[in-house]
Design a protein around this motif. Sequence first.
Motif, PDB file in Angstrom:
ATOM      1  N   ASP A  70       6.194  -4.509   1.244  1.00  0.00           N
ATOM      2  CA  ASP A  70       6.158  -4.087   2.715  1.00  0.00           C
ATOM      3  C   ASP A  70       6.817  -2.667   2.913  1.00  0.00           C
ATOM      4  N   ALA A  71       8.097  -2.871   2.453  1.00  0.00           N
ATOM      5  CA  ALA A  71       8.919  -1.495   2.395  1.00  0.00           C
ATOM      6  C   ALA A  71       8.451  -0.277   1.672  1.00  0.00           C
ATOM      7  N   PHE A  72       7.864  -0.810   0.434  1.00  0.00           N
ATOM      8  CA  PHE A  72       7.330   0.400  -0.310  1.00  0.00           C
ATOM      9  C   PHE A  72       6.170   1.092   0.279  1.00  0.00           C
ATOM     10  N   ARG A  73       5.421   0.157   0.794  1.00  0.00           N
ATOM     11  CA  ARG A  73       4.155   0.748   1.686  1.00  0.00           C
ATOM     12  C   ARG A  73       4.432   1.598   2.601  1.00  0.00           C
ATOM     13  N   ARG A  74       5.509   1.225   3.467  1.00  0.00           N
ATOM     14  CA  ARG A  74       6.117   2.365   4.593  1.00  0.00           C
ATOM     15  C   ARG A  74       6.472   3.332   4.062  1.00  0.00           C
ATOM     16  N   ARG A  75       7.271   3.189   2.874  1.00  0.00           N
ATOM     17  CA  ARG A  75       7.840   4.567   2.431  1.00  0.00           C
ATOM     18  C   ARG A  75       6.640   5.389   1.646  1.00  0.00           C
ATOM     19  N   ALA A  76       5.856   4.558   0.953  1.00  0.00           N
ATOM     20  CA  ALA A  76       4.962   5.571   0.150  1.00  0.00           C
ATOM     21  C   ALA A  76       3.934   6.229   1.414  1.00  0.00           C
ATOM     22  N   GLU A  77       3.458   5.649   2.347  1.00  0.00           N
ATOM     23  CA  GLU A  77       2.643   6.348   3.425  1.00  0.00           C
ATOM     24  C   GLU A  77       3.446   7.609   3.913  1.00  0.00           C
ATOM     25  N   GLU A  78       4.863   7.426   4.275  1.00  0.00           N
ATOM     26  CA  GLU A  78       5.757   8.546   4.484  1.00  0.00           C
ATOM     27  C   GLU A  78       5.651   9.930   3.513  1.00  0.00           C
ATOM     28  N   LEU A  79       5.546   9.254   2.272  1.00  0.00           N
ATOM     29  CA  LEU A  79       5.592  10.458   1.194  1.00  0.00           C
ATOM     30  C   LEU A  79       4.229  10.789   0.729  1.00  0.00           C
ATOM     31  N   GLY A  80       3.312  10.115   1.254  1.00  0.00           N
ATOM     32  CA  GLY A  80       1.963  10.644   1.021  1.00  0.00           C
ATOM     33  C   GLY A  80       1.398  10.171  -0.542  1.00  0.00           C
ATOM     34  N   ILE A  81       1.832   9.250  -1.085  1.00  0.00           N
ATOM     35  CA  ILE A  81       1.537   8.305  -2.234  1.00  0.00           C
ATOM     36  C   ILE A  81       0.221   7.880  -2.116  1.00  0.00           C
ATOM     37  N   GLU A  82      -0.692   8.247  -2.866  1.00  0.00           N
ATOM     38  CA  GLU A  82      -2.158   7.755  -2.694  1.00  0.00           C
ATOM     39  C   GLU A  82      -2.136   6.482  -3.876  1.00  0.00           C
ATOM     40  N   ILE A  83      -2.564   5.246  -3.048  1.00  0.00           N
ATOM     41  CA  ILE A  83      -2.808   3.921  -3.985  1.00  0.00           C
ATOM     42  C   ILE A  83      -4.063   3.488  -4.196  1.00  0.00           C
ATOM     43  N   ARG A  84      -4.446   3.159  -5.420  1.00  0.00           N
ATOM     44  CA  ARG A  84      -5.893   2.804  -5.537  1.00  0.00           C
ATOM     45  C   ARG A  84      -5.749   1.524  -6.492  1.00  0.00           C
ATOM     46  N   THR A  85      -6.264   0.469  -5.526  1.00  0.00           N
ATOM     47  CA  THR A  85      -6.222  -0.821  -6.283  1.00  0.00           C
ATOM     48  C   THR A  85      -7.635  -1.064  -6.926  1.00  0.00           C
TER      49      THR A  85
END
Length: 497
Positions: free
Chosen positions: A218-233
């Motif tokens: 959950d913490a990663f998701r929040r931080r990834a959104e802040e940093l603009g990381i694109e995630i593809r599952t």
Amino acid sequence: MEKVFDYLVVGSGVTGMTVSLLLADCGFRVLLLEKSSVIGGSMQRFYRCGIPFDTGFHFTAALTGCMGDMVRMLKFSPPLETIPIRTNLYLADRKKWFSLPRGRSRVCEYFCSLYPADAEKIRTYFETEKRIFEKTPLFNLREDGFALSGALEEDFISLKAYLDSLGIAGEVRSLLASFTSCHGTPCGEVSLANHCRVSFGLLDDLVRVKGSGGAFVDAFRRRAEELGIEIRTRCTIRECVDPEHLRCHKVLLTDGSLVSFQDCVMTIHPHAVAELLPERFRSGLFLERIREFEEGCGFFTLFGVLEKPCGSFRQELTSSFSTSEIDKVMTPDHPDATATGIMLTEESGIDGCLHQTVTAFENVFAPETAEWSGSATGKRGGEYQKYKLRKVRAIERKIYELYPEFEGALRVLDSASMLTYRDYLSPYGSAYGIRQKMGQHNLFGKLPIRNFYVAGQSALLPGAMGAMLSAFVIWRKMIGEDLYQRKISEVSERREE
């Protein structure tokens, strides 16, 4: 349409999440791929009857020292919270229970008080373990010496040889070797140094993260959104496009898209790495090296909850060994020799209530489920279900032997075999990746494609800490020393505040 990134990260376990955040925090554009439908790998949690359970991340060393520095570098907000947990050991063939105090020095003196004739040998072992940990450059992120260089003499001595040299035998040997269950490699195969690197922090200050791996994800998701990381599952690399001069900067993905990048980091199993590389980059020597890796143990896991609150319940980990001959537990040659971790935790359910949960994970090896290895989850038939039921009942008996007050109150909500873990997490179902054998050259760092790197728990050390350390080493190499030192200095400043 082609999309451009600075870095491509394959695999979203703790290594992939860590390296993605570190790169994105430096201002780089990052694409993270995950072949499963959800991110997190063994850090995932799942729910049964509205109650959360851990997939694979049960405990860790305290978030201080190196582990604390790494977590702070990820800049989670709010920060992760930890809960101290008690540690117990049980030797079933001796009917002996050991409740370990907190702190390595206290554990040492506790063992010395139990075995005064071996006190000098016990203290020598603990002094050696401390020295190995302190002299391992890998564990000091701030020093210029943080690197893989500087192998110690103990990297070339097996744990078995060292215990033999001290004349340590019997129950003392069993207790000192018990943490091999936290890396899955027998005493005769693991180096003294690597064993001590794993056991040091766990013996000193064992904790669980509040919310466990789910809190990390959950913490990663929040931080990834802040940093603009694109995630593809549900997506991974299908093929490398036009690799030349030992480099590849473009790949076609399984979702049909084309992406280009500067460098790629693979945080997946070594065998999966080899499968993704173009054939001309898989030399005979490279493939032979991969084939020589042996898988560690897997887990059969029981997930349960106490339907009636137990007043004596406390959050703790009890490691129960069916035999005091610990090496028998670490290989498939002795199927009746088992190590069972019984994790007691208090969890907040969807209903808002606090539940007392019991997660018991027992080491198993691939031959145990070999007859169903070609099948898929949900299609394994009646004999497989009978196997699972036998395993559940056997583990229940072990739980009740140690916690008789749970009998009649424990409700088993689910179970998972090594094949379950194989289908949802690791391609081979192993809990710790490959066995960390002494003298083995693990797959780590640059691959035959020179701008492709590999990291993960099979690279340096098993577990969350080892996986994260591998991410830090790769990140340092990619961004260069000047930027690395600036980022590390930010951690030092926050610690001082």
